[in-house]
Write a protein that holds these residues in place. Sequence first.
Motif, PDB file in Angstrom:
ATOM      1  N   VAL A   1       0.806  -1.216   0.000  1.00  0.00           N
ATOM      2  CA  VAL A   1       0.000   0.000   0.000  1.00  0.00           C
ATOM      3  C   VAL A   1       0.846   1.276   0.000  1.00  0.00           C
ATOM      4  O   VAL A   1       0.448   2.284  -0.590  1.00  0.00           O
ATOM      5  N   MET A   2       2.015   1.261   0.633  1.00  0.00           N
ATOM      6  CA  MET A   2       2.799   2.483   0.805  1.00  0.00           C
ATOM      7  C   MET A   2       3.192   3.166  -0.509  1.00  0.00           C
ATOM      8  O   MET A   2       3.034   4.384  -0.621  1.00  0.00           O
ATOM      9  N   PRO A   3       3.706   2.470  -1.522  1.00  0.00           N
ATOM     10  CA  PRO A   3       4.044   3.183  -2.766  1.00  0.00           C
ATOM     11  C   PRO A   3       2.834   3.870  -3.405  1.00  0.00           C
ATOM     12  O   PRO A   3       2.943   4.995  -3.883  1.00  0.00           O
ATOM     13  N   LEU A   4       1.703   3.231  -3.369  1.00  0.00           N
ATOM     14  CA  LEU A   4       0.491   3.832  -3.917  1.00  0.00           C
ATOM     15  C   LEU A   4       0.077   5.068  -3.119  1.00  0.00           C
ATOM     16  O   LEU A   4      -0.263   6.106  -3.695  1.00  0.00           O
ATOM     17  N   ALA A   5       0.158   4.997  -1.798  1.00  0.00           N
ATOM     18  CA  ALA A   5      -0.211   6.138  -0.958  1.00  0.00           C
ATOM     19  C   ALA A   5       0.745   7.305  -1.173  1.00  0.00           C
ATOM     20  O   ALA A   5       0.310   8.459  -1.264  1.00  0.00           O
ATOM     21  N   VAL A   6       2.031   7.032  -1.303  1.00  0.00           N
ATOM     22  CA  VAL A   6       3.011   8.101  -1.530  1.00  0.00           C
ATOM     23  C   VAL A   6       2.780   8.741  -2.892  1.00  0.00           C
ATOM     24  O   VAL A   6       2.833   9.965  -3.031  1.00  0.00           O
ATOM     25  N   MET A   7       2.503   7.927  -3.910  1.00  0.00           N
ATOM     26  CA  MET A   7       2.240   8.482  -5.243  1.00  0.00           C
ATOM     27  C   MET A   7       0.979   9.339  -5.244  1.00  0.00           C
ATOM     28  O   MET A   7       0.945  10.401  -5.887  1.00  0.00           O
ATOM     29  N   LEU A   8      -0.052   8.926  -4.543  1.00  0.00           N
ATOM     30  CA  LEU A   8      -1.281   9.727  -4.476  1.00  0.00           C
ATOM     31  C   LEU A   8      -1.040  11.052  -3.759  1.00  0.00           C
ATOM     32  O   LEU A   8      -1.534  12.102  -4.203  1.00  0.00           O
ATOM     33  N   MET A   9      -0.284  11.028  -2.667  1.00  0.00           N
ATOM     34  CA  MET A   9      -0.009  12.273  -1.948  1.00  0.00           C
ATOM     35  C   MET A   9       0.856  13.210  -2.784  1.00  0.00           C
ATOM     36  O   MET A   9       0.580  14.407  -2.873  1.00  0.00           O
ATOM     37  N   ALA A  10       1.899  12.681  -3.408  1.00  0.00           N
ATOM     38  CA  ALA A  10       2.774  13.520  -4.233  1.00  0.00           C
ATOM     39  C   ALA A  10       2.020  14.045  -5.444  1.00  0.00           C
ATOM     40  O   ALA A  10       2.176  15.208  -5.830  1.00  0.00           O
ATOM     41  N   GLY A  11       1.186  13.217  -6.047  1.00  0.00           N
ATOM     42  CA  GLY A  11       0.399  13.649  -7.191  1.00  0.00           C
ATOM     43  C   GLY A  11      -0.593  14.740  -6.836  1.00  0.00           C
ATOM     44  O   GLY A  11      -0.776  15.698  -7.591  1.00  0.00           O
ATOM     45  N   SER A  12      -1.214  14.626  -5.683  1.00  0.00           N
ATOM     46  CA  SER A  12      -2.158  15.679  -5.290  1.00  0.00           C
ATOM     47  C   SER A  12      -1.430  16.976  -4.958  1.00  0.00           C
ATOM     48  O   SER A  12      -1.931  18.061  -5.249  1.00  0.00           O
ATOM     49  N   ALA A  13      -0.237  16.883  -4.383  1.00  0.00           N
ATOM     50  CA  ALA A  13       0.551  18.097  -4.120  1.00  0.00           C
ATOM     51  C   ALA A  13       0.968  18.760  -5.436  1.00  0.00           C
ATOM     52  O   ALA A  13       0.892  19.986  -5.575  1.00  0.00           O
ATOM     53  N   GLU A  14       1.400  17.977  -6.410  1.00  0.00           N
ATOM     54  CA  GLU A  14       1.786  18.526  -7.711  1.00  0.00           C
ATOM     55  C   GLU A  14       0.581  19.104  -8.446  1.00  0.00           C
ATOM     56  O   GLU A  14       0.690  20.114  -9.127  1.00  0.00           O
ATOM     57  N   PHE A  15      -0.562  18.468  -8.316  1.00  0.00           N
ATOM     58  CA  PHE A  15      -1.775  19.004  -8.936  1.00  0.00           C
ATOM     59  C   PHE A  15      -2.120  20.353  -8.324  1.00  0.00           C
ATOM     60  O   PHE A  15      -2.501  21.293  -9.034  1.00  0.00           O
ATOM     61  N   GLY A  16      -1.969  20.468  -7.023  1.00  0.00           N
ATOM     62  CA  GLY A  16      -2.204  21.745  -6.356  1.00  0.00           C
ATOM     63  C   GLY A  16      -1.238  22.819  -6.828  1.00  0.00           C
ATOM     64  O   GLY A  16      -1.630  23.969  -7.048  1.00  0.00           O
ATOM     65  N   ARG A  17       0.032  22.460  -6.989  1.00  0.00           N
ATOM     66  CA  ARG A  17       1.018  23.414  -7.499  1.00  0.00           C
ATOM     67  C   ARG A  17       0.670  23.851  -8.915  1.00  0.00           C
ATOM     68  O   ARG A  17       0.780  25.028  -9.266  1.00  0.00           O
ATOM     69  N   ALA A  18       0.262  22.898  -9.746  1.00  0.00           N
ATOM     70  CA  ALA A  18      -0.098  23.226 -11.132  1.00  0.00           C
ATOM     71  C   ALA A  18      -1.328  24.130 -11.170  1.00  0.00           C
ATOM     72  O   ALA A  18      -1.376  25.087 -11.952  1.00  0.00           O
TER      73      ALA A  18
END
Length: 169
Positions: free
Chosen positions: A42-59
């Motif tokens: 589960v951890m790689p998926l959770a980290v990717m979702l958190m990083a992706g949402s942070a990058e989406f917010g930056r964009a």
Amino acid sequence: MTAAVSCMNWSSFIAEVSLMIRLVKQFLRCTSGASLVEVTLVMPLAVMLMAGSAEFGRALYAYHTADKSVKSAARYLARLPATAVGETWALAKARNLAMTGRLEDGGSPLIRGWTDPSKVRLDAASLASNPSVIHLDAEVPFSTPILTALGLSNTVTFTVRHEERYISE
């Protein structure tokens, strides 16, 4: 005697099966390594979702900043006298306003990487055909390391367009 032997074999078979069932139940109840396996999955998926949402917010923040700055530049052009709208100095000031938030040269860009002033364009054709509306376009680069991690190009280009009614002063 053969009947007793077959009964003994049957009873030993039942004992072995019940022992196997007991061992399987005990194995299923054991959770000593289950948490480690779950976290590993589960951890790689959770980290990717958190990083992706942070990058989406930056964009989203970068796009909103670009949209507001192009709107300010179009408003600036809309307030100039009619003879000055197409002039080089007016467009240079509008580009500075869009990219740095200041009319003068030398400010730092509002969005990192947005340094090419030729990417902010006044639509001269629409200005000639309909001088009552100012059309200003901008191509804004946005870079993100997440896309590089996925094997894609790390730069995304936002296209921002704003129309402002010409009101002059």
